[in-house]
Design a protein around this motif. Structure first.
Motif, mmCIF file in Angstrom:
data_model
loop_
_atom_site.group_PDB
_atom_site.id
_atom_site.type_symbol
_atom_site.label_atom_id
_atom_site.label_comp_id
_atom_site.label_asym_id
_atom_site.label_seq_id
_atom_site.Cartn_x
_atom_site.Cartn_y
_atom_site.Cartn_z
ATOM 1 N N ASN A 86 0.854 -1.187 0.000
ATOM 2 C CA ASN A 86 0.000 0.000 0.000
ATOM 3 C C ASN A 86 0.890 1.238 0.000
ATOM 4 N N ILE A 117 -3.920 1.004 -3.037
ATOM 5 C CA ILE A 117 -4.050 -0.293 -2.378
ATOM 6 C C ILE A 117 -4.039 -1.373 -3.444
ATOM 7 N N TYR A 122 -7.051 5.420 -5.012
ATOM 8 C CA TYR A 122 -8.179 6.037 -4.320
ATOM 9 C C TYR A 122 -7.830 7.502 -4.057
ATOM 10 N N ASN A 156 -15.726 3.025 -5.096
ATOM 11 C CA ASN A 156 -15.356 2.196 -3.947
ATOM 12 C C ASN A 156 -14.567 3.031 -2.946
ATOM 13 N N ALA A 158 -12.128 3.776 0.560
ATOM 14 C CA ALA A 158 -11.045 3.331 1.435
ATOM 15 C C ALA A 158 -10.804 4.435 2.457
ATOM 16 N N GLU A 209 -5.494 -3.624 8.634
ATOM 17 C CA GLU A 209 -6.378 -3.544 7.474
ATOM 18 C C GLU A 209 -7.504 -4.562 7.611
ATOM 19 N N TYR A 210 -8.708 -4.123 7.307
ATOM 20 C CA TYR A 210 -9.846 -5.048 7.342
ATOM 21 C C TYR A 210 -10.967 -4.513 6.450
ATOM 22 N N GLU A 211 -11.911 -5.378 6.126
ATOM 23 C CA GLU A 211 -13.076 -4.993 5.326
ATOM 24 C C GLU A 211 -14.174 -4.528 6.275
ATOM 25 N N GLU A 222 -18.288 -2.898 2.277
ATOM 26 C CA GLU A 222 -17.247 -3.011 1.250
ATOM 27 C C GLU A 222 -16.340 -1.773 1.247
ATOM 28 N N LYS A 224 -12.721 -0.401 2.498
ATOM 29 C CA LYS A 224 -11.404 -0.870 2.940
ATOM 30 C C LYS A 224 -10.903 0.060 4.040
ATOM 31 N N TRP A 225 -10.529 -0.529 5.167
ATOM 32 C CA TRP A 225 -10.041 0.238 6.305
ATOM 33 C C TRP A 225 -8.574 -0.063 6.574
ATOM 34 N N ARG A 259 -14.434 -11.860 9.982
ATOM 35 C CA ARG A 259 -13.460 -11.057 9.240
ATOM 36 C C ARG A 259 -12.025 -11.292 9.698
#
Length: 266
Positions: A86, A117, A122, A156, A158, A209-211, A222, A224-225, A259
């Motif tokens: 990233n 990412i 983004y 999308n 993030a 990082e997680y969804e 959906e 992205k974190w 998750r």
């Protein structure tokens, strides 16, 4: 006499039922009024517990399986990858600032700040603040949390999350902080503030990082974190200046369910 007694009893029952019906109707009207406004807050009948009832578009707030924020239990994070997958490309940029009634938000005036990412770009749309922090580490909150919201060409999202703790004065945000809008304001405010976001980031950029989802209605999933482990600092006076305007705007942590949380190490 017995017939009169029955008549009196029947009238009393009817009056009691009518009073209860009026009270129920009144309570429903209060609830319906709040819901019909489709507005939300962090308090009482328009708070997080009821967001899904305020608008049909908010159903994910209650029914979603990948909601944010979450509590990151550090011993349970097992998956790791290198941070260089990233990339963050920030530069000094002008932002307009508004009080949208839920937070203080700085809106980007250019597309020059990017988060990449896995090769996907983004663009930074805006950043805003929460108090106390929405995400937790080992069930502990910080004084505040900064969210930097990005979008790719397909819409999308993030988000970068940065914890804020009490410490020295944050000079990078001082100009903006000296003129925080105290009342809810209209958009496109002409005043612009030059902010160096790259310098604002934590020196150690290890993150988790997680969804997840948006932490405000409609709680869209959906998303992205990436939540940084190392906090940045603001002075007690700066933190209190925000809290005088926005005393509380934290959504409670949500179930992680199945998750996976990935640790991005430097």
């Amino acid at each position: 006499m017995k017939k009169l007694g029955y008549l009196f009893f029947a009238v009393s029952i009817n009056l009691t039922l009518a009073a209860c019906a009026d009270q129920t109707k009144e309570e429903n009207e209060v609830r319906t009024t709040s819901a019909d406004e489709s507005d939300w807050s962090y308090e009482e009948l328009t708070g997080p517990e009821y967001w899904d009832e305020l608008d049909p578009g908010n159903l994910a707030c209650a029914n979603g399986s990948e909601q944010s924020p979450i509590n990151v239990e550090l011993p349970q994070v097992k998956a790791e990858k290198k941070l260089n997958e990233n990339e963050i490309y920030y530069e000094p940029t002008e932002f307009t600032v508004e009080n949208n009634g839920h937070t203080i938000q700085a809106n980007a005036t250019t597309d020059s700040n990017l988060l990449v990412i896995e090769g996907n770009e983004y663009k930074l749309l805006q950043f805003h603040f929460h108090t106390p922090s929405e995400h937790q580490f080992n069930s502990q909150n910080f004084d505040m949390e900064l969210h930097l919201v990005h979008s790719d060409k397909n819409g999308n999202l993030a988000v970068l999350g940065i914890m804020i703790q009490n410490g020295k004065k944050n000079e990078l945000l001082a100009g903006m902080w000296n003129e925080l809008p105290k009342e809810e304001s209209i958009k496109d405010i002409s005043e612009k503030y030059l902010i160096d976001l790259k310098a604002l980031l934590p020196k150690n950029q290890t993150s988790y990082e997680y969804e997840g989802s948006l932490t405000t209605p409609p709680c869209t999933e959906e998303v992205k974190w990436m939540v940084f482990e190392q906090p940045i600092e603001m002075s007690r006076a700066q933190i209190q200046a925000f809290q005088k305007i926005i005393p509380h705007n934290r959504r409670p942590v949500q179930p992680i369910n199945e998750r996976e949380i990935i640790k991005n190490k430097e």
